[in-house]
Design a protein around this motif. Sequence first.
Motif, mmCIF file in Angstrom:
data_model
loop_
_atom_site.group_PDB
_atom_site.id
_atom_site.type_symbol
_atom_site.label_atom_id
_atom_site.label_comp_id
_atom_site.label_asym_id
_atom_site.label_seq_id
_atom_site.Cartn_x
_atom_site.Cartn_y
_atom_site.Cartn_z
ATOM 1 N N HIS A 271 0.756 -1.259 0.075
ATOM 2 C CA HIS A 271 0.048 0.008 0.124
ATOM 3 C C HIS A 271 0.879 1.164 -0.053
ATOM 4 O O HIS A 271 0.787 2.110 -0.512
ATOM 5 N N PHE A 272 1.897 1.204 0.982
ATOM 6 C CA PHE A 272 2.834 2.351 0.758
ATOM 7 C C PHE A 272 3.438 2.788 -0.393
ATOM 8 O O PHE A 272 3.646 3.884 -0.911
ATOM 9 N N GLY A 273 3.874 1.514 -1.126
ATOM 10 C CA GLY A 273 4.627 1.896 -2.501
ATOM 11 C C GLY A 273 3.826 2.597 -3.502
ATOM 12 O O GLY A 273 4.284 3.139 -4.499
ATOM 13 N N ARG A 274 2.431 2.102 -3.401
ATOM 14 C CA ARG A 274 1.640 2.714 -4.484
ATOM 15 C C ARG A 274 1.016 4.240 -4.210
ATOM 16 O O ARG A 274 0.366 4.812 -5.242
ATOM 17 N N HIS A 275 1.306 4.742 -2.810
ATOM 18 C CA HIS A 275 0.747 5.897 -2.528
ATOM 19 C C HIS A 275 1.730 7.001 -3.270
ATOM 20 O O HIS A 275 3.056 6.991 -3.122
#
Length: 413
Positions: A271-275
């Motif tokens: 999730h963090f990588g896509r933000h």
Amino acid sequence: MLFIGDDWAEDHHDIEIVDGQGRRLARRRLPEGLDGVSRLHALIASVMPAEWKDLAPADAAARVKIGIETDRGPWVVSLVAAGYEVFAINPMSTARYRQRHGTSGAKSDPGDAHVLAEIVRLDRAHHRPVAADSTASEAMKLIARSHQTMIWDRTRHVLRLRSALREYFPAALDAFDDLDAVDALALLEMAPDPETAARLSKARIGAALRQANRRNVEARAAEIRAVLQAPALRQPAPVQKAFAAVTASEVRVIVALNTEIDALGEVVAEHFGRHPDAKIYASQPGLGVVLGARILAEFGDDRDRYTSAKARKNYAGTSPITRASGIKKTVLARHARNDRLGDAVHQWAFGALRGSPGARAYYGALRARNIGHHAALRQLANRLVGVLHGCLKTRTVYNEDRAWAHHENTAAA
């Protein structure tokens, strides 16, 4: 405008609607769920001023202000989606405001709905509306909080395990540095009592160490075996057997939590990588993927939520509070805060000591003034949150020279 107080419970909502002069227009108890929200929309429409009928639906909805003591759940999400301005009121604020209406201590759900309506009518400027965070940020908050909760749960179980071992098997505490490590858990699962542990062979201990990717396996295995075989006081056999059962149970729980923490950690990283803001957060010294995701999720990604760096620092709980009366003035740490965010920024400050020369120098200057370790970390965290706010505002990544130039110039002067 219309002002609505919503005192929520698990299965219903007490609603009161007042106008700009504080006149009560409607009072209802509505059920939780889709039916309740639909009836709330109809209730608002029934008391809507006549001149609103010429407004666009979005403009009319923006004139409805709702106070409620939560910022989560499908009910709140539906109110925000409808275009109403929703204020999440801290229950402590509601309790203090209730005393303006009466000092008897009387309390009721309809009464609290009235108090909430009055708060948003008279004092909404002093409260923050529910942030318009993206769904990606909301999803990350859910995952990051669950991951953090599991880590806290593991810590509690490790402390329970340590307490049990201290009572009947203190040698295990000397043999294993980390009770939640793979090798410690494997050996305690094989030998949860002193007698069984004393019979463990060097080969079995070495196998557990290799599985945990430990170094100097032979020497470490011999050291652990010597500790486990050393003479020690023992509990009576029935008591020791009961403690062993408790230990085995705690070990199984910790093993399961370790597995789930690792699995959920991968989801957090995904999730963090896509933000879109991940690059800015990851550039900050001391922030890795998991810690960066926690801080991003707790701050949210609403661009208009924090009007200044001070507002962000206040929400993080890093800025101090001042109490002044007459000639007396005290500066205290801010304890009323988001505990999850406070824990994360404290870890961030500690990690930044190794990743940023400027942060290390700033911390060292504070310690040189006889400021304690935790107070110095809190002040460092306050500075880091301000730097992060600037990076997010300008949409730039962290720059070491720019971040600490002011403090270096001040020190040089």
